[in-house]
Enzyme design. Structure first.
Site, mmCIF file in Angstrom:
data_model
loop_
_atom_site.group_PDB
_atom_site.id
_atom_site.type_symbol
_atom_site.label_atom_id
_atom_site.label_comp_id
_atom_site.label_asym_id
_atom_site.label_seq_id
_atom_site.Cartn_x
_atom_site.Cartn_y
_atom_site.Cartn_z
ATOM 1 N N SER A 1 0.873 -1.187 0.000
ATOM 2 C CA SER A 1 0.000 0.000 0.000
ATOM 3 C C SER A 1 0.900 1.224 0.000
ATOM 4 O O SER A 1 2.065 1.139 0.404
ATOM 5 C CB SER A 1 -0.854 -0.003 1.282
ATOM 6 N N TYR B 1 -1.697 -0.751 10.413
ATOM 7 C CA TYR B 1 -1.893 -1.115 8.999
ATOM 8 C C TYR B 1 -0.606 -0.830 8.212
ATOM 9 O O TYR B 1 -0.087 -1.691 7.486
ATOM 10 C CB TYR B 1 -3.070 -0.331 8.406
HETATM 11 P P1 NDP Z 1 -11.532 -5.903 -0.425
HETATM 12 O O1 NDP Z 1 -12.033 -5.792 0.984
HETATM 13 O O2 NDP Z 1 -12.466 -5.693 -1.536
HETATM 14 O O3 NDP Z 1 -10.794 -7.299 -0.614
HETATM 15 C C1 NDP Z 1 -10.065 -7.903 0.411
HETATM 16 C C2 NDP Z 1 -9.960 -9.374 0.109
HETATM 17 O O4 NDP Z 1 -9.195 -10.019 1.139
HETATM 18 C C3 NDP Z 1 -11.316 -10.050 0.066
HETATM 19 O O5 NDP Z 1 -11.344 -10.947 -1.014
HETATM 20 C C4 NDP Z 1 -11.364 -10.821 1.376
HETATM 21 O O6 NDP Z 1 -12.143 -11.993 1.203
HETATM 22 C C5 NDP Z 1 -9.903 -11.173 1.553
HETATM 23 N N1 NDP Z 1 -9.564 -11.527 2.924
HETATM 24 C C6 NDP Z 1 -9.625 -10.759 4.033
HETATM 25 N N2 NDP Z 1 -9.283 -11.471 5.111
HETATM 26 C C7 NDP Z 1 -8.963 -12.721 4.673
HETATM 27 C C8 NDP Z 1 -8.551 -13.911 5.301
HETATM 28 N N3 NDP Z 1 -8.364 -13.985 6.630
HETATM 29 N N4 NDP Z 1 -8.338 -15.000 4.545
HETATM 30 C C9 NDP Z 1 -8.546 -14.960 3.196
HETATM 31 N N5 NDP Z 1 -8.932 -13.862 2.557
HETATM 32 C C10 NDP Z 1 -9.152 -12.753 3.281
HETATM 33 O O7 NDP Z 1 -10.331 -4.858 -0.499
HETATM 34 P P2 NDP Z 1 -9.172 -4.607 -1.599
HETATM 35 O O8 NDP Z 1 -9.421 -5.316 -2.826
HETATM 36 O O9 NDP Z 1 -8.962 -3.149 -1.618
HETATM 37 O O10 NDP Z 1 -7.926 -5.229 -0.814
HETATM 38 C C11 NDP Z 1 -6.950 -6.053 -1.428
HETATM 39 C C12 NDP Z 1 -5.581 -5.663 -0.924
HETATM 40 O O11 NDP Z 1 -5.279 -4.353 -1.371
HETATM 41 C C13 NDP Z 1 -5.442 -5.631 0.605
HETATM 42 O O12 NDP Z 1 -4.214 -6.237 0.949
HETATM 43 C C14 NDP Z 1 -5.394 -4.147 0.915
HETATM 44 O O13 NDP Z 1 -4.687 -3.878 2.085
HETATM 45 C C15 NDP Z 1 -4.686 -3.625 -0.323
HETATM 46 N N6 NDP Z 1 -4.823 -2.201 -0.607
HETATM 47 C C16 NDP Z 1 -6.046 -1.674 -0.939
HETATM 48 C C17 NDP Z 1 -6.173 -0.331 -1.182
HETATM 49 C C18 NDP Z 1 -7.485 0.302 -1.461
HETATM 50 O O14 NDP Z 1 -7.575 1.537 -1.479
HETATM 51 N N7 NDP Z 1 -8.551 -0.460 -1.727
HETATM 52 C C19 NDP Z 1 -5.005 0.577 -1.128
HETATM 53 C C20 NDP Z 1 -3.780 -0.089 -0.798
HETATM 54 C C21 NDP Z 1 -3.696 -1.428 -0.563
HETATM 55 P P3 NDP Z 1 -13.046 -12.716 2.293
HETATM 56 O O15 NDP Z 1 -13.605 -11.662 3.193
HETATM 57 O O16 NDP Z 1 -14.078 -13.402 1.447
HETATM 58 O O17 NDP Z 1 -12.122 -13.673 2.982
#
Ligand code: NDP
Length: 247
Positions: free
Chosen positions: A141, A154
């Site tokens: 990030s 975070y």
């Molecule tokens: P979303 O919340 O849309 O996606 C997050 C994903 O992570 C979901 O598919 C969720 O699936 C999965 N997840 C969370 N916890 C677990 C777990 N314990 N085991 C397996 N899967 C898990 O957010 P984003 O797409 O934005 O996030 C994706 C990545 O991008 C993250 O690492 C986030 O920190 C990073 N990021 C995002 C930014 C943004 O602005 N959106 C900016 C910078 C970085 P489920 O709940 O079904 O398990």
């Protein structure tokens, strides 16, 4: 090394960046193996990809559990014959001031955002070393590059995976294992991530920012596609992706 026919394991594939990446890579001929906890979302995504002529499979996984992540990678191998790329993307972002002491959320972020990535790395490393080939992509990030109020823990998790990825790159180069590493530093991307924020003031601030400048997760999918598409001897190892409007 092009996206076509590559077997790509994606964690956090049930929404946001992971979902967008799964769709684009599958459209371009990759065989995607999708992991997350929400089975219904993965099931629908795989059905949609197949309906569009792509190749996809899923297995539910909690990335906190090393055995489950190893099982996801093993499932990719039995389904498609091997793994070329792992995209360690699952993550949560319950931002809050340190003084608010949301200590359970601190632990959750360490377990998912750091240990979840380590579990992905451990699951593919033996094959990547044996094959002298492989590509590890991880979503950090901009909070892994700069320090922001509210991002104490975070950001710490995202700085941690930044270090991890750079060390894998340098060790792989010196050990001759040819493992490519790509670390992503996205800024405000419109996904479901803000739903993981429980602190009301933190959520309000993030909602205002994302409403004003947030961009579609397809932007990150295109970057992942580009990184995989490079020739084997080219390792594009870092991308910072801001919405044009974000200061
Ligand atoms: P979303 O919340 O849309 O996606 C997050 C994903 O992570 C979901 O598919 C969720 O699936 C999965 N997840 C969370 N916890 C677990 C777990 N314990 N085991 C397996 N899967 C898990 O957010 P984003 O797409 O934005 O996030 C994706 C990545 O991008 C993250 O690492 C986030 O920190 C990073 N990021 C995002 C930014 C943004 O602005 N959106 C900016 C910078 C970085 P489920 O709940 O079904 O398990």
């Amino acid at each position: 090394m092009t996206v076509k026919n590559k077997v790509v394991v994606i964690t956090g594939a049930s929404s946001g960046i992971g979902e967008a990446t799964a769709k684009l890579l599958a459209k371009n001929g990759a065989k995607v193996v999708l992991g997350a906890r929400r089975k219904d979302r993965l099931e629908k995504l795989v059905a949609d990809i197949k309906a569009d002529g792509g190749q996809a499979a899923y297995q539910t996984v909690d990335v906190r559990d090393a055995e489950q992540v190893a099982a996801l990678v093993a499932y990719a191998k039995t389904t498609f014959g091997g793994v070329d790329v792992i995209f360690n993307n699952a993550g949560i972002m319950p931002t809050s001031p340190i003084s608010a002491l949301h200590t359970q959320e601190w632990n959750d972020m360490v377990d998912i955002n750091i240990k979840g990535v380590l579990n992905g790395v451990a699951a593919v490393m033996p094959d990547f070393v044996a094959n002298k080939s492989g590509h590890i992509i991880t979503t950090s990030s901009v909070a892994g590059l700069k320090s922001f109020p509210g991002s104490g823990v975070y950001g710490a998790t995202k700085f941690a995976v930044r270090n991890l990825m750079e060390v894998i790159r340098t060790e792989s180069a010196s050990e001759g294992t040819n493992i490519r590493t790509t670390t992503l530093y996205p800024a405000a991307i419109n996904t479901e991530l803000l739903n993981t924020i429980s602190d009301k003031a933190a959520r309000k601030g993030m909602d205002a920012l994302y409403d004003a400048v947030g961009i579609n997760p397809d932007a990150i999918a295109r970057v992942v596609n580009f990184a995989i598409d490079q020739p084997e001897d080219v390792n594009v190892n870092e991308f910072t992706i801001y919405p044009t409007k974000q200061a």
